[in-house]
Scaffold this motif. Structure first.
Motif, PDB file in Angstrom:
ATOM      1  N   VAL A   1      30.736 -43.074   8.935  1.00 19.39           N
ATOM      2  CA  VAL A   1      31.378 -44.065   9.381  1.00 19.39           C
ATOM      3  C   VAL A   1      30.445 -44.858  10.579  1.00 19.39           C
ATOM      4  O   VAL A   1      30.528 -46.091  10.599  1.00 19.39           O
ATOM      5  CB  VAL A   1      32.913 -43.659  10.144  1.00 19.39           C
ATOM      6  N   GLU A   2      29.945 -44.203  11.407  1.00 17.67           N
ATOM      7  CA  GLU A   2      29.368 -44.820  12.601  1.00 17.67           C
ATOM      8  C   GLU A   2      28.047 -45.645  11.747  1.00 17.67           C
ATOM      9  O   GLU A   2      27.769 -46.891  12.486  1.00 17.67           O
ATOM     10  CB  GLU A   2      28.771 -43.871  13.714  1.00 17.67           C
TER      11      GLU A   2
ATOM     12  N   LEU B   1      37.898 -42.772   4.500  1.00 20.46           N
ATOM     13  CA  LEU B   1      36.767 -42.041   3.546  1.00 20.46           C
ATOM     14  C   LEU B   1      37.405 -40.497   3.354  1.00 20.46           C
ATOM     15  O   LEU B   1      37.126 -40.170   2.313  1.00 20.46           O
ATOM     16  CB  LEU B   1      35.456 -42.079   4.385  1.00 20.46           C
TER      17      LEU B   1
ATOM     18  N   TRP C   1      34.238 -44.535  -2.346  1.00 18.36           N
ATOM     19  CA  TRP C   1      33.819 -45.074  -1.366  1.00 18.36           C
ATOM     20  C   TRP C   1      33.244 -46.378  -1.520  1.00 18.36           C
ATOM     21  O   TRP C   1      33.113 -47.365  -0.917  1.00 18.36           O
ATOM     22  CB  TRP C   1      32.850 -44.101  -0.720  1.00 18.36           C
TER      23      TRP C   1
ATOM     24  N   MET D   1      32.045 -38.679  10.088  1.00 17.70           N
ATOM     25  CA  MET D   1      32.033 -39.686  11.214  1.00 17.70           C
ATOM     26  C   MET D   1      30.663 -40.099  11.320  1.00 17.70           C
ATOM     27  O   MET D   1      30.459 -41.283  11.649  1.00 17.70           O
ATOM     28  CB  MET D   1      32.284 -38.776  12.356  1.00 17.70           C
TER      29      MET D   1
ATOM     30  N   TRP E   1      27.658 -46.848   8.972  1.00 20.56           N
ATOM     31  CA  TRP E   1      27.967 -47.949   8.206  1.00 20.56           C
ATOM     32  C   TRP E   1      28.822 -49.115   9.136  1.00 20.56           C
ATOM     33  O   TRP E   1      28.774 -50.380   8.772  1.00 20.56           O
ATOM     34  CB  TRP E   1      29.070 -47.531   6.986  1.00 20.56           C
ATOM     35  N   ARG E   2      29.383 -48.796  10.072  1.00 18.58           N
ATOM     36  CA  ARG E   2      29.810 -49.731  11.203  1.00 18.58           C
ATOM     37  C   ARG E   2      28.709 -50.413  11.578  1.00 18.58           C
ATOM     38  O   ARG E   2      29.021 -51.623  11.853  1.00 18.58           O
ATOM     39  CB  ARG E   2      30.815 -49.188  12.219  1.00 18.58           C
TER      40      ARG E   2
ATOM     41  N   GLU F   1      33.387 -52.446   8.352  1.00 17.52           N
ATOM     42  CA  GLU F   1      34.519 -52.025   9.018  1.00 17.52           C
ATOM     43  C   GLU F   1      35.257 -50.931   8.094  1.00 17.52           C
ATOM     44  O   GLU F   1      35.687 -51.382   7.027  1.00 17.52           O
ATOM     45  CB  GLU F   1      35.542 -52.862   9.578  1.00 17.52           C
ATOM     46  N   VAL F   2      35.015 -49.627   8.602  1.00 11.69           N
ATOM     47  CA  VAL F   2      35.559 -48.434   7.967  1.00 11.69           C
ATOM     48  C   VAL F   2      35.940 -47.561   8.743  1.00 11.69           C
ATOM     49  O   VAL F   2      35.434 -47.229   9.563  1.00 11.69           O
ATOM     50  CB  VAL F   2      34.721 -47.986   6.633  1.00 11.69           C
ATOM     51  N   THR F   3      37.049 -46.695   8.314  1.00 12.77           N
ATOM     52  CA  THR F   3      37.607 -45.786   9.419  1.00 12.77           C
ATOM     53  C   THR F   3      37.532 -44.214   8.566  1.00 12.77           C
ATOM     54  O   THR F   3      37.212 -44.187   7.398  1.00 12.77           O
ATOM     55  CB  THR F   3      39.021 -45.757   9.392  1.00 12.77           C
ATOM     56  N   PHE F   4      37.439 -43.435   9.497  1.00 13.71           N
ATOM     57  CA  PHE F   4      37.562 -42.040   9.092  1.00 13.71           C
ATOM     58  C   PHE F   4      38.511 -41.634   8.011  1.00 13.71           C
ATOM     59  O   PHE F   4      38.265 -41.095   6.903  1.00 13.71           O
ATOM     60  CB  PHE F   4      37.371 -40.949  10.139  1.00 13.71           C
TER      61      PHE F   4
END
Length: 80
Positions: free
Chosen positions: A46-47, A61, A70, A43, A49-50, A55-58
């Motif tokens: 994710v935060e 990954l 990845w 997480m 890289w956002r 835009e990627v989700t938990f």
């Protein structure tokens, strides 16, 4: 603050930072769960890289925990 551009090396460095490893200790095909990766660290990435515009989700990954997988995913979503 300008958005950082992700590269394979920067993704490896981010990963090494959250795992308290040196970037060179992470091989592209390593199973990251075996290196200590857990949901909290995913997480965090994710935060990060956002914030860099990717835009990627938990779940994306968590389903494929290797640097190679990845980067294959992230590299298709880099801001233009």
């Amino acid at each position: 603050m300008p958005e950082q551009t992700l590269t394979l090396d920067s993704v490896r460095a981010d990963l090494a930072e959250v795992l308290y490893l040196e970037p060179e200790d992470i091989a592209v095909e390593d199973d990251l769960v075996d290196t200590g990766l857990d949901s909290v660290r995913i997480m965090s990435l994710v935060e990060r890289w956002r914030a860099a515009g990717v835009e990627v989700t938990f779940v994306e990954l968590a389903e494929r925990p290797s640097l190679a997988a990845w980067w294959e995913l992230l590299s298709t979503r880099l801001p233009r």
